[in-house]
Design a protein around this motif. Structure first.
Motif, PDB file in Angstrom:
ATOM      1  N   ALA A  79      29.869  40.393  15.762  1.00  0.00           N
ATOM      2  CA  ALA A  79      29.951  40.479  14.294  1.00  0.00           C
ATOM      3  C   ALA A  79      29.194  41.722  13.853  1.00  0.00           C
ATOM      4  CB  ALA A  79      29.338  39.239  13.637  1.00  0.00           C
ATOM      5  N   GLY A  80      29.860  42.605  13.155  1.00  0.00           N
ATOM      6  CA  GLY A  80      29.150  43.796  12.721  1.00  0.00           C
ATOM      7  C   GLY A  80      29.994  44.733  11.884  1.00  0.00           C
ATOM      8  N   PHE A  81      29.438  45.907  11.676  1.00  0.00           N
ATOM      9  CA  PHE A  81      30.025  46.858  10.733  1.00  0.00           C
ATOM     10  C   PHE A  81      30.422  48.173  11.399  1.00  0.00           C
ATOM     11  CE2 PHE A  81      27.318  44.050   8.328  1.00  0.00           C
ATOM     12  CZ  PHE A  81      28.076  43.771   7.208  1.00  0.00           C
ATOM     13  N   TYR A  82      31.471  48.764  10.864  1.00  0.00           N
ATOM     14  CA  TYR A  82      31.802  50.171  11.126  1.00  0.00           C
ATOM     15  C   TYR A  82      31.862  50.851   9.758  1.00  0.00           C
ATOM     16  CZ  TYR A  82      32.990  49.452  16.038  1.00  0.00           C
ATOM     17  OH  TYR A  82      32.935  49.184  17.388  1.00  0.00           O
ATOM     18  N   PHE A  83      31.225  52.022   9.641  1.00  0.00           N
ATOM     19  CA  PHE A  83      31.211  52.741   8.363  1.00  0.00           C
ATOM     20  C   PHE A  83      32.023  54.021   8.448  1.00  0.00           C
ATOM     21  CE2 PHE A  83      27.134  50.351   8.205  1.00  0.00           C
ATOM     22  CZ  PHE A  83      27.543  49.453   7.236  1.00  0.00           C
ATOM     23  N   LEU A  84      32.702  54.316   7.347  1.00  0.00           N
ATOM     24  CA  LEU A  84      33.569  55.497   7.293  1.00  0.00           C
ATOM     25  C   LEU A  84      32.728  56.768   7.213  1.00  0.00           C
ATOM     26  CD1 LEU A  84      36.557  56.374   7.103  1.00  0.00           C
ATOM     27  CD2 LEU A  84      36.296  56.322   4.611  1.00  0.00           C
ATOM     28  N   GLN A  85      32.978  57.668   8.162  1.00  0.00           N
ATOM     29  CA  GLN A  85      32.364  59.009   8.118  1.00  0.00           C
ATOM     30  C   GLN A  85      33.489  59.990   8.363  1.00  0.00           C
ATOM     31  OE1 GLN A  85      28.903  59.785  10.532  1.00  0.00           O
ATOM     32  NE2 GLN A  85      27.996  57.793  10.110  1.00  0.00           N
ATOM     33  N   GLY A  86      33.854  60.741   7.327  1.00  0.00           N
ATOM     34  CA  GLY A  86      34.987  61.657   7.448  1.00  0.00           C
ATOM     35  C   GLY A  86      36.260  60.862   7.664  1.00  0.00           C
ATOM     36  N   GLN A  95      25.813  42.400  15.888  1.00  0.00           N
ATOM     37  CA  GLN A  95      25.281  41.466  16.877  1.00  0.00           C
ATOM     38  C   GLN A  95      26.377  41.254  17.910  1.00  0.00           C
ATOM     39  OE1 GLN A  95      22.156  39.218  16.397  1.00  0.00           O
ATOM     40  NE2 GLN A  95      21.651  41.096  15.301  1.00  0.00           N
ATOM     41  N   GLY A  96      26.001  41.256  19.177  1.00  0.00           N
ATOM     42  CA  GLY A  96      26.982  41.081  20.243  1.00  0.00           C
ATOM     43  C   GLY A  96      26.787  42.156  21.288  1.00  0.00           C
ATOM     44  N   ASN A  97      27.764  42.279  22.171  1.00  0.00           N
ATOM     45  CA  ASN A  97      27.674  43.293  23.225  1.00  0.00           C
ATOM     46  C   ASN A  97      27.794  44.696  22.639  1.00  0.00           C
ATOM     47  OD1 ASN A  97      27.317  41.584  25.370  1.00  0.00           O
ATOM     48  ND2 ASN A  97      29.496  41.468  25.900  1.00  0.00           N
ATOM     49  N   PRO A  98      27.234  45.706  23.353  1.00  0.00           N
ATOM     50  CA  PRO A  98      27.428  47.085  22.906  1.00  0.00           C
ATOM     51  C   PRO A  98      28.915  47.360  22.699  1.00  0.00           C
ATOM     52  CG  PRO A  98      25.909  47.008  24.750  1.00  0.00           C
ATOM     53  CD  PRO A  98      26.449  45.617  24.595  1.00  0.00           C
ATOM     54  N   ALA A  99      29.230  48.178  21.679  1.00  0.00           N
ATOM     55  CA  ALA A  99      30.637  48.385  21.308  1.00  0.00           C
ATOM     56  C   ALA A  99      30.955  49.873  21.231  1.00  0.00           C
ATOM     57  CB  ALA A  99      30.900  47.721  19.959  1.00  0.00           C
ATOM     58  N   CYS A 100      32.250  50.176  21.148  1.00  0.00           N
ATOM     59  CA  CYS A 100      32.656  51.584  21.017  1.00  0.00           C
ATOM     60  C   CYS A 100      32.078  52.134  19.704  1.00  0.00           C
ATOM     61  CB  CYS A 100      34.164  51.737  21.051  1.00  0.00           C
ATOM     62  SG  CYS A 100      35.027  50.661  19.949  1.00  0.00           S
ATOM     63  N   VAL A 101      31.643  53.375  19.735  1.00  0.00           N
ATOM     64  CA  VAL A 101      30.910  53.939  18.598  1.00  0.00           C
ATOM     65  C   VAL A 101      31.848  54.486  17.525  1.00  0.00           C
ATOM     66  CG1 VAL A 101      29.270  55.737  17.910  1.00  0.00           C
ATOM     67  CG2 VAL A 101      28.869  54.415  19.982  1.00  0.00           C
ATOM     68  N   ARG A 102      32.912  55.181  17.935  1.00  0.00           N
ATOM     69  CA  ARG A 102      33.788  55.840  16.945  1.00  0.00           C
ATOM     70  C   ARG A 102      35.230  55.342  17.059  1.00  0.00           C
ATOM     71  NH1 ARG A 102      31.038  60.227  14.702  1.00  0.00           N
ATOM     72  NH2 ARG A 102      29.019  60.438  15.716  1.00  0.00           N
ATOM     73  N   ILE A 103      35.805  55.000  15.914  1.00  0.00           N
ATOM     74  CA  ILE A 103      37.196  54.543  15.868  1.00  0.00           C
ATOM     75  C   ILE A 103      37.937  55.406  14.841  1.00  0.00           C
ATOM     76  CG2 ILE A 103      38.745  52.623  15.335  1.00  0.00           C
ATOM     77  CD1 ILE A 103      36.500  50.688  16.101  1.00  0.00           C
ATOM     78  N   PRO A 104      38.918  56.205  15.277  1.00  0.00           N
ATOM     79  CA  PRO A 104      39.674  57.018  14.320  1.00  0.00           C
ATOM     80  C   PRO A 104      40.445  56.131  13.330  1.00  0.00           C
ATOM     81  CG  PRO A 104      40.043  57.753  16.572  1.00  0.00           C
ATOM     82  CD  PRO A 104      39.327  56.441  16.665  1.00  0.00           C
ATOM     83  N   MET A 105      40.569  56.614  12.099  1.00  0.00           N
ATOM     84  CA  MET A 105      41.351  55.890  11.092  1.00  0.00           C
ATOM     85  C   MET A 105      42.745  55.639  11.646  1.00  0.00           C
ATOM     86  SD  MET A 105      39.784  55.079   8.368  1.00  0.00           S
ATOM     87  CE  MET A 105      40.776  55.014   6.904  1.00  0.00           C
ATOM     88  N   GLY A 106      43.243  54.430  11.435  1.00  0.00           N
ATOM     89  CA  GLY A 106      44.593  54.088  11.864  1.00  0.00           C
ATOM     90  C   GLY A 106      44.672  53.597  13.298  1.00  0.00           C
ATOM     91  N   GLN A 107      43.514  53.601  14.012  1.00  0.00           N
ATOM     92  CA  GLN A 107      43.544  53.131  15.396  1.00  0.00           C
ATOM     93  C   GLN A 107      42.766  51.825  15.541  1.00  0.00           C
ATOM     94  OE1 GLN A 107      42.753  56.010  18.444  1.00  0.00           O
ATOM     95  NE2 GLN A 107      43.888  57.611  17.375  1.00  0.00           N
ATOM     96  N   GLU A 127      48.033  40.967  21.831  1.00  0.00           N
ATOM     97  CA  GLU A 127      49.382  41.222  21.303  1.00  0.00           C
ATOM     98  C   GLU A 127      49.355  42.250  20.171  1.00  0.00           C
ATOM     99  OE1 GLU A 127      50.736  37.342  20.209  1.00  0.00           O
ATOM    100  OE2 GLU A 127      51.048  36.730  22.297  1.00  0.00           O
ATOM    101  N   PHE A 128      48.166  42.792  19.868  1.00  0.00           N
ATOM    102  CA  PHE A 128      48.060  43.776  18.773  1.00  0.00           C
ATOM    103  C   PHE A 128      48.164  45.179  19.377  1.00  0.00           C
ATOM    104  CE2 PHE A 128      46.036  46.575  15.775  1.00  0.00           C
ATOM    105  CZ  PHE A 128      46.362  46.051  14.523  1.00  0.00           C
ATOM    106  N   PRO A 129      49.222  45.923  19.021  1.00  0.00           N
ATOM    107  CA  PRO A 129      49.391  47.258  19.602  1.00  0.00           C
ATOM    108  C   PRO A 129      48.205  48.162  19.240  1.00  0.00           C
ATOM    109  CG  PRO A 129      51.345  46.576  18.353  1.00  0.00           C
ATOM    110  CD  PRO A 129      50.262  45.575  18.059  1.00  0.00           C
ATOM    111  N   GLY A 130      47.575  48.729  20.266  1.00  0.00           N
ATOM    112  CA  GLY A 130      46.479  49.660  20.015  1.00  0.00           C
ATOM    113  C   GLY A 130      45.122  49.006  19.856  1.00  0.00           C
ATOM    114  N   HIS A 131      45.067  47.700  20.069  1.00  0.00           N
ATOM    115  CA  HIS A 131      43.762  47.022  19.971  1.00  0.00           C
ATOM    116  C   HIS A 131      42.750  47.719  20.886  1.00  0.00           C
ATOM    117  CE1 HIS A 131      40.914  44.019  21.765  1.00  0.00           C
ATOM    118  NE2 HIS A 131      40.622  43.915  20.489  1.00  0.00           N
ATOM    119  N   ILE A 132      41.524  47.904  20.375  1.00  0.00           N
ATOM    120  CA  ILE A 132      40.466  48.544  21.174  1.00  0.00           C
ATOM    121  C   ILE A 132      39.564  47.439  21.708  1.00  0.00           C
ATOM    122  CG2 ILE A 132      38.514  50.128  21.115  1.00  0.00           C
ATOM    123  CD1 ILE A 132      39.977  51.452  18.640  1.00  0.00           C
ATOM    124  N   ALA A 133      39.561  47.288  23.027  1.00  0.00           N
ATOM    125  CA  ALA A 133      38.774  46.204  23.648  1.00  0.00           C
ATOM    126  C   ALA A 133      37.351  46.677  23.901  1.00  0.00           C
ATOM    127  CB  ALA A 133      39.436  45.769  24.944  1.00  0.00           C
TER     128      ALA A 133
END
Ligand code: SME
Length: 190
Positions: A79-86, A95-107, A127-133
């Motif tokens: 459970a957590g947040f990603y904030f828009l930068q550019g 809270q949870g396991n370490p996660a990917c730091v950057r996610i491009p818009m639309g991905q 089943e979600f195309p492009g899901h980031i695990a």
């Protein structure tokens, strides 16, 4: 933290998109089970307001918000947040396991929810195309965009190991929580 100035490409919420959830509309049937869930979200609103009272540090408050959700909602492994930068989302307090730091818009689910400015419920992430695990334990997910007025701040993301863990009541409850949160934080942001 990035500047709070509005980027020309920053997605703007339009009134038509307000409170939209990307999922087929389902008729709510009152059952003891969803009544329990409704009461849990009502209690979380009270607890969140208590955590926020007198405090306006955005990082501290988003950290406590994610900890409240992670420790109160059953079957949630992230459970957590990603904030828009550019034009990308950057990992915030969680809270949870370490996660990917950057996610491009639309991905990924987060990037699509941010780009479309709407809540997305994914019953089965495989089943979600492009899901980031980020965590192999995750099987379902819900992503709720956060707005400061009409400006997109980022997203709240929750993962679960249970297929179909999140429903319209979670979408409603989480949207209410982020609305309460942003009302408290208005004018601050990341
Ligand atoms: N699954 C997300 C990435 C973030 S993690 O779940 C924490 C996505 O597809 O955007």
């Amino acid at each position: 933290m990035s500047s709070r100035s509005i980027n020309k490409t920053t997605p703007q919420r339009t009134p038509a998109k307000k409170a939209r959830t990307k999922k087929a509309a389902t008729r709510r049937v009152a059952t003891p089970e969803n009544n329990v869930k409704g009461k849990l979200y009502a209690s979380l609103v009270v607890q969140l307001l208590s955590l926020l009272k007198g405090e306006h540090d955005f990082i501290a408050n988003t950290a406590n918000f994610s900890a409240l959700l992670f420790n109160s909602l059953p079957n949630v492994n992230w459970a957590g947040f990603y904030f828009l930068q550019g034009d990308e989302l950057v990992l915030g307090p969680f809270q949870g396991n370490p996660a990917c730091v950057r996610i491009p818009m639309g991905q990924g689910v987060c990037g699509v929810a941010a780009q479309q400015c709407e809540t997305i419920i994914v019953p089965n992430v495989h089943e979600f195309p492009g899901h980031i695990a980020c965590d192999v334990a995750s099987n379902s997910e819900i992503v709720v965009p956060l707005f400061d007025g009409e400006r997109l701040l980022g997203v709240l993301d929750l993962d679960s190991p249970t297929i179909g863990r999140f429903d319209d009541q979670d979408a409603e409850g989480l949207n209410e929580l982020v609305t309460v949160f942003v009302a408290h934080e208005e004018g601050i942001g990341p």
